[in-house]
Every structure is written in C-alpha cells, then in structure tokens.
Write a protein that holds these residues in place. Structure first.
Motif, mmCIF file in Angstrom:
data_model
loop_
_atom_site.group_PDB
_atom_site.id
_atom_site.type_symbol
_atom_site.label_atom_id
_atom_site.label_comp_id
_atom_site.label_asym_id
_atom_site.label_seq_id
_atom_site.Cartn_x
_atom_site.Cartn_y
_atom_site.Cartn_z
ATOM 1 N N TYR A 83 8.693 5.897 -3.758
ATOM 2 C CA TYR A 83 8.883 4.756 -4.666
ATOM 3 C C TYR A 83 9.642 5.149 -5.935
ATOM 4 C CZ TYR A 83 5.708 2.130 -1.679
ATOM 5 O OH TYR A 83 5.137 1.481 -0.613
ATOM 6 N N LEU A 84 10.947 5.399 -5.791
ATOM 7 C CA LEU A 84 11.739 5.903 -6.918
ATOM 8 C C LEU A 84 11.936 4.872 -8.027
ATOM 9 C CD1 LEU A 84 15.515 6.113 -5.870
ATOM 10 C CD2 LEU A 84 13.807 4.747 -4.680
ATOM 11 N N SER A 110 5.203 -11.433 -0.319
ATOM 12 C CA SER A 110 5.675 -11.371 1.067
ATOM 13 C C SER A 110 6.473 -12.621 1.427
ATOM 14 C CB SER A 110 4.484 -11.203 2.013
ATOM 15 O OG SER A 110 4.907 -11.119 3.352
ATOM 16 N N ASP A 111 6.002 -13.781 0.964
ATOM 17 C CA ASP A 111 6.716 -15.028 1.234
ATOM 18 C C ASP A 111 8.087 -15.032 0.567
ATOM 19 O OD1 ASP A 111 4.664 -16.019 2.762
ATOM 20 O OD2 ASP A 111 3.765 -17.214 1.145
ATOM 21 N N GLN A 112 8.168 -14.447 -0.621
ATOM 22 C CA GLN A 112 9.448 -14.375 -1.320
ATOM 23 C C GLN A 112 10.475 -13.589 -0.508
ATOM 24 O OE1 GLN A 112 9.686 -16.727 -3.715
ATOM 25 N NE2 GLN A 112 10.173 -15.337 -5.382
ATOM 26 N N ILE A 113 10.020 -12.508 0.113
ATOM 27 C CA ILE A 113 10.920 -11.696 0.943
ATOM 28 C C ILE A 113 11.390 -12.506 2.142
ATOM 29 C CG2 ILE A 113 11.059 -9.627 2.386
ATOM 30 C CD1 ILE A 113 9.064 -8.313 0.451
ATOM 31 N N ARG A 114 10.465 -13.249 2.759
ATOM 32 C CA ARG A 114 10.831 -14.090 3.908
ATOM 33 C C ARG A 114 11.848 -15.156 3.494
ATOM 34 N NH1 ARG A 114 7.311 -14.280 8.419
ATOM 35 N NH2 ARG A 114 5.589 -12.791 8.271
ATOM 36 N N ASP A 115 11.599 -15.783 2.340
ATOM 37 C CA ASP A 115 12.451 -16.885 1.901
ATOM 38 C C ASP A 115 13.822 -16.419 1.414
ATOM 39 O OD1 ASP A 115 10.345 -18.570 2.477
ATOM 40 O OD2 ASP A 115 9.624 -18.666 0.387
ATOM 41 N N ALA A 116 13.970 -15.103 1.156
ATOM 42 C CA ALA A 116 15.242 -14.600 0.634
ATOM 43 C C ALA A 116 16.357 -14.671 1.675
ATOM 44 C CB ALA A 116 15.075 -13.167 0.139
ATOM 45 N N LYS A 136 0.857 -1.183 0.000
ATOM 46 C CA LYS A 136 0.000 0.000 0.000
ATOM 47 C C LYS A 136 0.897 1.238 0.000
ATOM 48 C CE LYS A 136 -4.151 -1.891 2.208
ATOM 49 N NZ LYS A 136 -5.143 -1.732 3.305
ATOM 50 N N TRP A 137 1.024 1.828 -1.152
ATOM 51 C CA TRP A 137 1.969 2.928 -1.306
ATOM 52 C C TRP A 137 1.615 4.123 -0.429
ATOM 53 C CZ3 TRP A 137 3.352 3.306 -7.264
ATOM 54 C CH2 TRP A 137 3.897 2.074 -7.658
ATOM 55 N N HIS A 138 0.324 4.394 -0.264
ATOM 56 C CA HIS A 138 -0.060 5.558 0.535
ATOM 57 C C HIS A 138 0.316 5.375 2.001
ATOM 58 C CE1 HIS A 138 -3.473 2.755 0.709
ATOM 59 N NE2 HIS A 138 -3.761 3.278 1.884
ATOM 60 N N VAL A 139 0.294 4.132 2.488
ATOM 61 C CA VAL A 139 0.703 3.865 3.871
ATOM 62 C C VAL A 139 2.201 4.129 4.033
ATOM 63 C CG1 VAL A 139 0.939 2.069 5.636
ATOM 64 C CG2 VAL A 139 -1.150 2.202 4.269
ATOM 65 N N ALA A 140 2.997 3.614 3.101
ATOM 66 C CA ALA A 140 4.443 3.820 3.171
ATOM 67 C C ALA A 140 4.801 5.299 3.073
ATOM 68 C CB ALA A 140 5.134 3.034 2.068
ATOM 69 N N LYS A 141 4.081 6.025 2.236
ATOM 70 C CA LYS A 141 4.380 7.455 2.088
ATOM 71 C C LYS A 141 4.063 8.217 3.371
ATOM 72 C CE LYS A 141 3.743 7.543 -2.944
ATOM 73 N NZ LYS A 141 2.935 8.045 -4.074
ATOM 74 N N LEU A 166 10.222 0.656 -1.530
ATOM 75 C CA LEU A 166 10.155 -0.281 -2.648
ATOM 76 C C LEU A 166 8.834 -1.039 -2.592
ATOM 77 C CD1 LEU A 166 13.678 -2.003 -2.732
ATOM 78 C CD2 LEU A 166 12.860 -0.132 -4.159
ATOM 79 N N ASP A 167 8.311 -1.360 -3.768
ATOM 80 C CA ASP A 167 7.169 -2.257 -3.839
ATOM 81 C C ASP A 167 7.670 -3.683 -3.581
ATOM 82 O OD1 ASP A 167 4.153 -2.320 -5.089
ATOM 83 O OD2 ASP A 167 5.244 -4.160 -5.567
ATOM 84 N N PRO A 168 6.859 -4.536 -2.936
ATOM 85 C CA PRO A 168 7.304 -5.911 -2.650
ATOM 86 C C PRO A 168 7.706 -6.718 -3.879
ATOM 87 C CG PRO A 168 5.326 -5.398 -1.401
ATOM 88 C CD PRO A 168 5.542 -4.258 -2.346
ATOM 89 N N ASN A 169 7.267 -6.309 -5.073
ATOM 90 C CA ASN A 169 7.621 -7.097 -6.255
ATOM 91 C C ASN A 169 9.049 -6.834 -6.744
ATOM 92 O OD1 ASN A 169 7.577 -4.673 -7.661
ATOM 93 N ND2 ASN A 169 5.636 -5.066 -8.682
ATOM 94 N N ASN A 170 9.761 -5.898 -6.087
ATOM 95 C CA ASN A 170 11.127 -5.571 -6.498
ATOM 96 C C ASN A 170 12.160 -6.418 -5.755
ATOM 97 O OD1 ASN A 170 10.645 -3.500 -8.433
ATOM 98 N ND2 ASN A 170 10.101 -2.123 -6.771
ATOM 99 N N LEU A 171 11.960 -7.724 -5.736
ATOM 100 C CA LEU A 171 12.848 -8.595 -4.978
ATOM 101 C C LEU A 171 14.279 -8.552 -5.521
ATOM 102 C CD1 LEU A 171 12.867 -10.646 -2.640
ATOM 103 C CD2 LEU A 171 12.502 -12.438 -4.340
ATOM 104 N N ASP A 172 14.425 -8.414 -6.834
ATOM 105 C CA ASP A 172 15.778 -8.374 -7.405
ATOM 106 C C ASP A 172 16.545 -7.150 -6.919
ATOM 107 O OD1 ASP A 172 13.987 -6.812 -8.820
ATOM 108 O OD2 ASP A 172 15.119 -6.949 -10.695
#
Length: 525
Positions: free
Chosen positions: A363-364, A475-481, A341-346, A409-415
């Motif tokens: 979110y640059l 979210s799981d991807q971030i945990r597993d990283a 939720k971008w508005h929450v992070a901002k 960062l958005d959660p999809n930016n795992l790389d």
C-alpha cells in the motif's frame, strides 16, 4: 488544591446562567459574571436577585455593550477577571467560559487535573506564520484601525479599511510583542492574570493598539501570556472541547452526545444546545460526583469528520490536475489489487511475487512505511507519492526494469484508480472482496482513529452500521466507475473459482493461479 474562578461572559437565558452558577459554586469554586449591556435589564435583575446570597458569585461593576469581533469582549473579560481577583483571594486558576459551555468532567477531576501541572492552558500560535486563520482577513486585522463592526456596519467597515490602505495608514504592531493567535477559551493561573492586569496598567499603548484591532479576543491574551510567562509553563491548548464545521460554525452538542463528550480529554465543552435538557441535567449531576471515573479515547474530532464526510459523494471540487500530461508508458501494464483488509492483500501479493516473479508493491499510497527504493525523495511521504503518482510509477517501472507491476490500493483511493485507468498504459484491477465481522470493523475503527481502546460500547455499537455501510459504499463506487479490465475474487468463493479470475487478471495459466489461491491462510484475520 486548585480553586477555580470561572470568568463567565453571557447575554441571554438568565435561568440557565443561574443554574450554571449554582452548579459551579456548589463544589467550592467561584464565578465572576459579566452580563452583556445589550441584554434586557430585567434579565440582569433576575440574575442578581437569585444569586445575591451566594458568596462565591460576583458581578462586574459595569456592563459593557459587547459586539462580536470588538474590543468590548476583551474589556468585559478584563472587568470580570479583575472582579474575580479582588473578590476571591483563594482562587488559584481563572477559567474562561460562555453561557453555552458545560463541564464534561467532575469538579474533583478538574481540580486534580490542574493540580497535576503548574501551567497555563491557552492556544497561542504565531499570528503571521501559523495557518490558524483559515479564511478572510489576516494581517489587516492588526495593520489597520477598525472602528466599525463588520457584522453590523459592513459597508463602513470595509470602506474604512480601503481608505486607510489608499492613504498608506499601515501601522506596525508593538515592537516588543510577538503577535499570537488562538482560541479565546483559556485557563490561566492566578499569578498569570495578575501579571496581565499589571501589564495593562503599565502599558496603555498596548491597550490602545488592541482597542482598534479586529477580533482581539483571539489575540490579546494569546499574545500577552507568552510575553509574560516562560514557554515551558504554557500548554498551547484549550481545556474546552469545541469543533467547527467546514463553514466555520461551532458544532452543537445534543442529548445523544453524552458518552462522546465524557471520553474527550477536556474539562468543558462548547457549545451545548439550549434544548439538550437531558444532556445538561446529566452533565450537571456529573460535576458534583466525586467518585466518577473517565475513560479517555479522544476520538471526537476524527469521528465527526468521518460521519460528516459520508454524505459527500463529490469529495473534491474539481478533478486532479497534476501530471495529466504524463503517462506510465503505452507498452506498460499496471495491475492494481484493491482490498480493505490490508493483511489479506499483502498475503496475496507475497504469493503472486513467489509464483510469477512480478514486482509487487504493497500500500504505497496508504502506508508511509511501505518499503520503496530511493527515487530521489519523491517516495519520501504519502503526500509526495500521491501528488506525483504517475512520475512515481514510471520511476518504479524503470527501477525494476519491467513493463508489468502489481500494486495495492485501499478501496477509498478511487481518484487514484480513475487516474491510472485514464492513462495510455494498460491497467487492470482485482478487487478482493472479504467478509467483515463486527470485531474486525471495530478493530478497523480503532486503527484509523475513529475510536480508542476506551471508547464506550454504546458509541461503538452506534458507529458499527456506519462503518459497514462505508465499506459497501466504497465497493459500489468502484463498480459504478465503469472501469474496463476489472476482476473480483471473493472470500466466499472456492480456490478454484478464484484461480480462474486471478489467471485472467495476471495473464498466467490456471495452474499457476491455483498455487496462489490455495493458500488456506489467505483470508484469515
């Protein structure tokens, strides 16, 4: 009112072709049929028998044996066009179809659509400058003569090209033509097809050239139309909805795609599965329905890419390679806030900035409009920022004259996360875990183009579980990283509980962190 003469090339399933011809002509339109010379004579006899009494149906005087990628497909099309021009003097438009196509709008909608703008609809892109051809042979399609079919006689096809290349038999395209390329599914006005037929009679040299090109059905009409017709009278698009997989194969539509197809800004779709009997029945009934209304959302392509992509965990063929030798600086600390939720992070960053004075950048890597200083152009686009991510971050540290900085960062930016965590600098990550209502997720789907304002409720309902699962997956991807230095604050936790985690993340005292987390509007949608 527009009267359409459909140009139908087909080679199988005569019963389906009969139903298609009856359906399209029942509303006053016409159809010219070319039935492949390779197909069974009994099939063709069946077509003629069933459609003999229909005055709005005409067959080509000859049946060409067609092969994929060959001139024979264009020759068959020209035969059908010429037959339609002679047989149907009231036809105003000529629409190219295959036996796998079906209408996804009503006849009245199609007629009104064509009446609205006096133009031709055909994809037409520069052959040499555009990236329309993704893989395989490009310039060699035109510069060498092709007498063999690549699919039937692969060895002879490539041997012929190699011999011509060694002997220097490279030929030029006709000097007065700009070679163009595009989809073979077009809709042209009567005047345009008459000009094309006249041109063919006047320029046998051009026909001879195309007769030995490879896949001319993607270049012949696409080149001649802009050569003969003013550019402002051409719409560079097809009116037939089609999608391709990553393997270059057409996507096939089935019974459950009815609502999706109707919402696309096209008149026909290709290709419909032979077994999708219910879909064919519903679309056939729709074509004759004068009162049907259509809500266009046009999310088909983006929705297909999204759904297909969910099953691909390894989304890249290899790790990112750019700037692996660069570093943000061993003494520097990068604090990453990750939130869907971008508005929450901002809001959170605004509080962090006010309480700690740390430079905070939203979110640059996700928003083009994120305010950034002028860094010599590297900040100009998301593509540039992502490609030069470490150089960009170093310049931002230098610009703000700081060794500590917060970014979102958005959660999809795992790389990106993996890249920053692999750096010699200190990297910490704060994941902000929010609750997601159905209403929010549907709004998210519309914001990213998976759905439109007019997407049907049924489509949205079927899409919802996939979007929710995708959020959980990220979210799981971030945990597993296995990142070291990862913290979490949760919407369901108290301000005091979140303050304890935030204090560790920011390296501030508990009181300062509590000032940040006590914002009662932090998680409000």
């Amino acid at each position: 009112m527009a009267k359409i003469a459909f140009i139908l090339l087909c080679h199988k399933d005569p019963e389906s072709i009969i139903r298609q011809a009856q359906r399209l002509t029942a509303t006053g339109d016409y159809i010219a049929i070319h039935f492949d010379g390779n197909a069974k004579q009994a099939f063709f006899d069946r077509l003629q028998e069933k459609l003999a009494d229909n005055p709005n149906v005409v067959f080509t005087p000859r049946r060409i044996k067609c092969g994929w990628g060959e001139w024979s497909l264009v020759e068959a099309t020209l035969l059908a066009v010429e037959s339609a021009v002679k047989a149907f003097p009231r036809a105003t438009h000529f629409y190219m179809l295959s036996g796998d196509c079906m209408s996804i709008k009503s006849a009245s909608y199609a007629h009104d659509f064509l009446d609205k703008d006096d133009r031709d609809y055909i994809e037409s892109f520069d052959f040499f400058k555009s990236d329309w051809i993704k893989t395989g042979m490009k310039g060699d399609r035109l510069h060498y003569r092709h007498w063999f079919n690549e699919r039937k006689h692969k060895f002879l096809f490539y041997a012929s090209v190699n011999i011509q290349r060694r002997l220097g038999l490279h030929r030029k395209v006709p000097q007065d033509l700009q070679m163009m390329i595009g989809s073979q599914w077009w809709c042209l006005r009567r005047r345009t097809v008459e000009w094309i037929l006249d041109f063919c009679r006047a320029r046998p040299d051009v026909l001879r050239f195309f007769q030995t090109t490879w896949i001319p059905d993607e270049t012949f009409f696409q080149t001649l139309v802009p050569h003969l017709v003013p550019q402002d009278e051409i719409s560079t698009r097809t009116l037939t909805f089609l999608m391709f997989t990553d393997y270059g194969m057409p996507v096939t539509f089935y019974n459950d795609h009815y609502d999706l197809l109707l919402s696309q800004d096209y008149l026909f779709a290709r290709k419909i599965s032979p077994g999708a009997l219910e879909l064919k029945k519903r679309l056939g009934e729709l074509y004759a329905e004068d009162s049907a209304e259509f809500s266009l959302s046009n999310e088909g392509s983006s929705l297909f890419r999204f759904l297909v992509g969910r099953g691909r965990i390894g989304r890249r063929f290899a790790p990112r390679f750019w700037e692996t030798e660069a570093t943000l600086g061993r003494e520097r600390e990068l604090l990453i806030v990750v939130c869907k939720k971008w508005h929450v992070a901002k809001r959170l960053l605004a509080q962090i900035r006010a309480v700690t004075g740390l430079p905070c950048i939203e979110y640059l890597f996700d928003e083009e409009t994120t305010p950034l200083p002028d860094l010599g152009g590297i900040q100009g686009s998301i593509e540039k920022r992502t490609r030069h991510r470490r150089a960009l971050m170093r310049m931002l540290f230098d610009y703000y004259n700081t060794d500590r900085m917060v970014v979102c960062l958005d959660p999809n930016n795992l790389d990106l996360m993996r890249d920053f965590f692999s750096d010699r600098s200190t990297t910490k990550l704060l994941e902000v875990q929010c609750d997601f209502s159905d209403e929010y997720l549907l709004g998210h789907a519309k914001r990213v183009g998976l759905a439109g304002e007019r997407t049907s409720a049924e489509t949205l309902t079927s899409l919802l579980p996939t979007i929710r699962a995708d959020v959980v997956f990220e979210s799981d991807q971030i945990r597993d990283a296995g990142f070291e230095g990862i913290f979490r604050v949760k919407e369901a936790s108290t301000a005091d509980e979140n303050a304890a985690r935030l204090a560790d993340f920011l390296g501030v005292d508990r009181q300062a962190a509590l000032k940040i987390t006590t914002n009662e509007y932090l998680f409000v949608d």
